[in-house]
Design a protein around this motif. Structure first.
Motif, short mmCIF file in Angstrom:
data_model
loop_
_atom_site.label_atom_id
_atom_site.label_comp_id
_atom_site.label_asym_id
_atom_site.label_seq_id
_atom_site.Cartn_x
_atom_site.Cartn_y
_atom_site.Cartn_z
N VAL A 1 0.87 -1.18 0.00
CA VAL A 1 0.00 0.00 0.00
C VAL A 1 0.90 1.22 0.00
O VAL A 1 1.80 1.35 0.84
N MET A 2 0.67 2.17 -0.93
CA MET A 2 1.55 3.32 -1.07
C MET A 2 0.76 4.53 -1.54
O MET A 2 -0.38 4.42 -2.01
N CYS A 3 1.38 5.70 -1.38
CA CYS A 3 0.77 6.93 -1.87
C CYS A 3 0.77 6.94 -3.39
O CYS A 3 1.71 6.46 -4.03
N ASP A 4 -0.31 7.46 -3.97
CA ASP A 4 -0.40 7.56 -5.43
C ASP A 4 0.27 8.86 -5.86
O ASP A 4 -0.38 9.82 -6.29
N ALA A 5 1.62 8.88 -5.73
CA ALA A 5 2.41 10.07 -6.05
C ALA A 5 3.77 9.62 -6.54
O ALA A 5 4.23 8.52 -6.22
N PRO A 6 4.44 10.46 -7.35
CA PRO A 6 5.78 10.08 -7.86
C PRO A 6 6.77 9.84 -6.72
O PRO A 6 6.72 10.49 -5.68
N LYS A 7 7.66 8.87 -6.92
CA LYS A 7 8.75 8.55 -6.01
C LYS A 7 8.28 8.09 -4.63
O LYS A 7 9.00 8.20 -3.65
N SER A 8 7.06 7.61 -4.53
CA SER A 8 6.58 7.10 -3.25
C SER A 8 7.25 5.76 -2.94
O SER A 8 7.48 4.94 -3.83
N SER A 9 7.55 5.57 -1.66
CA SER A 9 8.18 4.32 -1.25
C SER A 9 7.14 3.22 -1.10
O SER A 9 5.95 3.50 -0.91
N GLN A 10 7.58 1.97 -1.19
CA GLN A 10 6.67 0.85 -1.08
C GLN A 10 7.37 -0.31 -0.39
O GLN A 10 8.57 -0.53 -0.57
N THR A 11 6.62 -1.05 0.43
CA THR A 11 7.13 -2.23 1.12
C THR A 11 6.14 -3.37 0.89
O THR A 11 4.96 -3.27 1.25
N PHE A 12 6.61 -4.46 0.25
CA PHE A 12 5.74 -5.59 -0.05
C PHE A 12 5.70 -6.55 1.13
O PHE A 12 6.70 -6.78 1.80
N ARG A 13 4.49 -7.13 1.34
CA ARG A 13 4.29 -8.13 2.38
C ARG A 13 3.76 -9.41 1.74
O ARG A 13 2.93 -9.37 0.83
N SER A 14 4.24 -10.55 2.24
CA SER A 14 3.83 -11.84 1.68
C SER A 14 2.52 -12.31 2.31
O SER A 14 2.31 -12.15 3.53
N ILE A 15 1.62 -12.89 1.48
CA ILE A 15 0.34 -13.43 1.98
C ILE A 15 0.13 -14.86 1.49
O ILE A 15 -1.01 -15.33 1.43
N GLY A 16 1.20 -15.57 1.13
CA GLY A 16 1.06 -16.95 0.69
C GLY A 16 0.32 -17.05 -0.63
O GLY A 16 0.50 -16.24 -1.54
N LEU A 17 -0.60 -18.05 -0.73
CA LEU A 17 -1.34 -18.29 -1.98
C LEU A 17 -2.77 -17.75 -1.91
O LEU A 17 -3.60 -18.08 -2.77
#
Length: 703
Positions: A283-299
């Motif tokens: 989940v990230m801001c809808d703006a240029p150069k926004s940072s993002q961190t992915f989380r795993s949720i399996g299948l």
């Protein structure tokens, strides 16, 4: 008339012509990172059992004798057993790497000494030194990968185009790695091939690693070149995302409040080669150069994102939800996205106010008396926020007259840069009259509706005094530091040291080594190169002069040490250098007393020699080294001994007796202040007497 008589136990008469022979079974020359390796095997043999071997010495040099790569040194010392007529001996040498040796043929010399006092020598051509690695510029690698559903891959590859115009391509090494090139963890994955240029490899793809095929070409000198290409297969194909609330309503780009439970759903991603392993979302801001961190949720094929939206304190802003999938072969899909409008009731907050113009560093000192800059980080704010900067001598104060800025409504580009609802605010205070040693506290005030917030930095101290410059010195190897200027070559390794730099206020100091074109009367020319100094080496480091500095013969650059305090003020001290790339002129070495060149000597316990004619072009000769050996430039009788530059003769008492008719040579090497040297050898002198016996041919000059 009585008498007695006794008889000795006898003595064996040995032939003057020994029947011992040396046969070189093998000999190879390889280029290693540390130098050149010579190795092989010899066989000692004899035609009769009367010849007794005392020792075998060996060394290496070029064909014309201009370069002695290794002085003669012992290889084998033993009485050749009477029960054997042949014996094998392994030998090896490690020679120092020297760019002058490229293209030079290398010969290994073996010399035997029998118990009868006779010497014989044999030479073997080991190879020609090649310092040029193969070229991979025209190399091409064709890869065909077949992937199973369990992550195993069969890689068929063919390559061509590796070239070597010097010693030729000898073999190839082929394997796989998780990144281009070869790491220590990848060495076991590689297979050696002699002449083949194709192979099939079996590997397992991992989700957290890439897969590359690497081909290494080796020439006959042991040098290599490599080329890597990635192994590719088809990644998963993403499906569209849907946003739903508790009521089941599908929403796209519509406002969502904190009272709603928000979920994102998708269909299972399609796979081509491998099965799906897991999904990840961010989940990230809808703006240029926004940072993002992915989380795993399996299948799983949905995720609830309400908690992330609330915790991020993002107000009146658009968001994006990203979902990507990974297969069991380690490849990920492209990201599938959807936009959401979220309304939050959280108030803004000032995260920090940092001294300086960076949002990642807080300065303690400033060296500017008329300008201070501070950086503030604000979260949970929007274009509705207003900012005001101030500067005081105590925290939370706007008390310095003329430095309080007016209210700024909305975005002010010079002060606030928004990333979604996160702002980085720059506060600048020009025109100030700041005192040396004074402490100042920048502050940021926010007005958001009927709320007001204020936060100050931890303060910055003004230091207007640069560090006290110290003393700098440099040297090369064993050359004394007292020489001025310091003579160098274009690629010398300098030992730089410094002391007496002081910073009483805004320490500790950081140091940088600078190589500058000129440093006359406090002015500095172009900086040719620089080398930051780690804190643990403060006071002395080794400084390699690199080819890209462009230093040439006769140039007079400087080695400077720049000391910078915590207020960013600096001082510089230098030492003058002068480039000397020309080796000294080798002189003449004569045996015996000075004034004539003796052909033989009567002493078997001393050597004498004289030399002259050694000259330096630019940097003076610092010292001489002389040695005595049983061949020109050898050191097996007397090791190299250093004497001062004013010395031109030597007389040395030996610790052992020389053999009659033995010939010894005296060598002299002159070294200049730049570390360059030239060497000359005498034409040899024969030992005419030993243990009271003399052999003096007619018309022979002896001493």
């Amino acid at each position: 008339g009585l008498y007695s008589e006794a008889v000795s136990d006898g003595v064996r008469l040995l032939s003057t012509a020994d029947a011992i022979q040396v046969t070189v079974e093998s000999g190879t020359l390889r280029t290693e990172p540390a130098g050149f390796t010579l190795q092989g095997r010899i066989v000692l043999s004899r035609s009769d059992r009367e010849s007794v071997l005392q020792s075998v010495d060996f060394g290496a040099g070029t064909s014309d004798g201009s370069l002695v790569l290794q002085d003669l040194m012992p290889l084998f010392s033993s009485n050749f057993s009477a029960e054997r007529t042949a014996e094998e001996i392994e030998w090896n040498l490690l020679l120092s790497r020297d760019s002058r040796l490229h293209g030079q043929p290398v010969f290994v010399t073996f010399r035997t000494l029998s118990c009868a006092g006779n010497t014989m020598a044999w030479s073997h051509f080991a190879g020609t030194i090649d310092l040029t690695p193969p070229s991979s510029l025209k190399a091409e690698i064709t890869v065909v990968a077949t992937v199973s559903s369990f992550g195993h891959v069969a890689i068929s590859l063919h390559w061509q185009g590796f070239e070597d115009t010097e010693s030729g391509i000898e073999s190839f090494s082929v394997g796989t790695s998780s990144r281009p090139g070869i790491g220590m963890d990848d060495i076991s994955n590689f297979t050696s091939l002699e002449v083949e240029q194709s192979i099939t490899l079996q590997r397992v793809l991992r989700a957290d690693q890439g897969l590359y095929v690497t081909v290494v070409a080796w020439n006959h000198a042991g040098l290599s070149a490599l080329k890597s290409v990635p192994v590719r297969h088809a990644p998963p194909v993403p499906s569209p995302l849907n946003v739903v609330t508790d009521s089941g309503t599908s929403m796209h780009e519509a406002p969502i409040s904190t009272s709603q439970n928000v979920r994102v759903l998708w269909d299972e991603f399609e796979t081509v080669s491998c099965l799906m392993k897991q999904y990840e979302y961010a989940v990230m801001c809808d703006a240029p150069k926004s940072s993002q961190t992915f989380r795993s949720i399996g299948l799983g094929t949905y995720v609830s994102i309400t908690e992330e939206l609330v915790q991020s304190q993002l107000c009146n802003s658009s968001f994006r939800v990203l979902v990507r999938g990974w297969d069991e072969c380690g490849l990920s899909s492209t990201e599938s996205t959807v936009s959401i409008k979220f309304v939050s009731s959280f108030a803004p907050r000032i995260v920090a106010v940092l001294d300086g113009n960076q949002a990642t560093e807080d300065l303690d000192f400033s060296g500017n008396s008329s300008m201070l800059v501070a950086t503030a980080i604000v979260e949970g704010c929007s274009e509705l926020c207003s900012f005001r900067c101030g500067l005081g001598v105590v925290p939370f104060s706007f008390g310095i007259a003329g430095l309080s800025n007016d209210w700024v409504v909305g975005i002010e580009p010079r002060r606030a840069a928004f990333d979604g609802s996160r702002a980085v605010v720059q506060c600048a205070f020009p025109g100030a009259s700041l005192e040396h040693g004074g402490a100042y506290f920048p502050s940021l005030e926010i007005e958001y509706g009927d709320q007001e917030l204020i936060l100050s930095s931890d303060g910055v101290v003004v230091d207007l005094t640069p560090p006290i410059a110290g003393q700098v010195s440099a040297s090369i190897g064993e050359i004394p530091r007292s020489t001025f200027p310091v003579y160098i070559t274009s690629e010398s390794l300098l030992n730089a040291s410094w002391n007496e730099f002081q910073e009483p206020e805004s320490g500790p100091l950081s140091f940088t080594i600078l190589i500058v074109a000129i440093c006359e009367a406090g002015s500095f020319g172009e900086v040719l190169g620089s080398q930051p100094v780690l804190p643990e080496y403060s006071g002395g480091v080794l400084v390699p002069l690199k080819p890209e500095y462009g230093l040439s013969h006769g140039q007079t650059p400087c080695l400077c040490v720049e000391a910078v305090n915590q207020a960013a003020l600096s001082s510089v001290s230098c030492v003058q250098l002068e480039v000397d790339n020309i080796i000294p002129i080798a002189g003449t070495v004569t045996d015996g007393v000075c004034g004539f060149d003796a052909e033989c000597q009567l002493s078997d316990r001393a050597v004498s020699a004289c030399w002259d004619g050694f000259e330096a072009h630019v940097s003076p000769i610092i010292y001489f080294e002389w040695s005595v050996g049983t061949c020109p430039y050898c050191t097996d009788v007397v090791a190299r001994t250093k004497v001062s530059a004013s010395t031109s003769s030597v007389h040395w008492e030996l610790s052992h007796v020389l053999q009659m008719d033995q010939v010894v040579w005296t060598s002299v090497r002159a070294t200049n202040a730049a570390g360059l040297s030239a060497e000359a050898a005498s034409n040899g002198v024969r030992v005419a007497c030993s243990a009271g016996n003399c052999s003096l041919p007619d018309d022979t000059v002896c001493f």
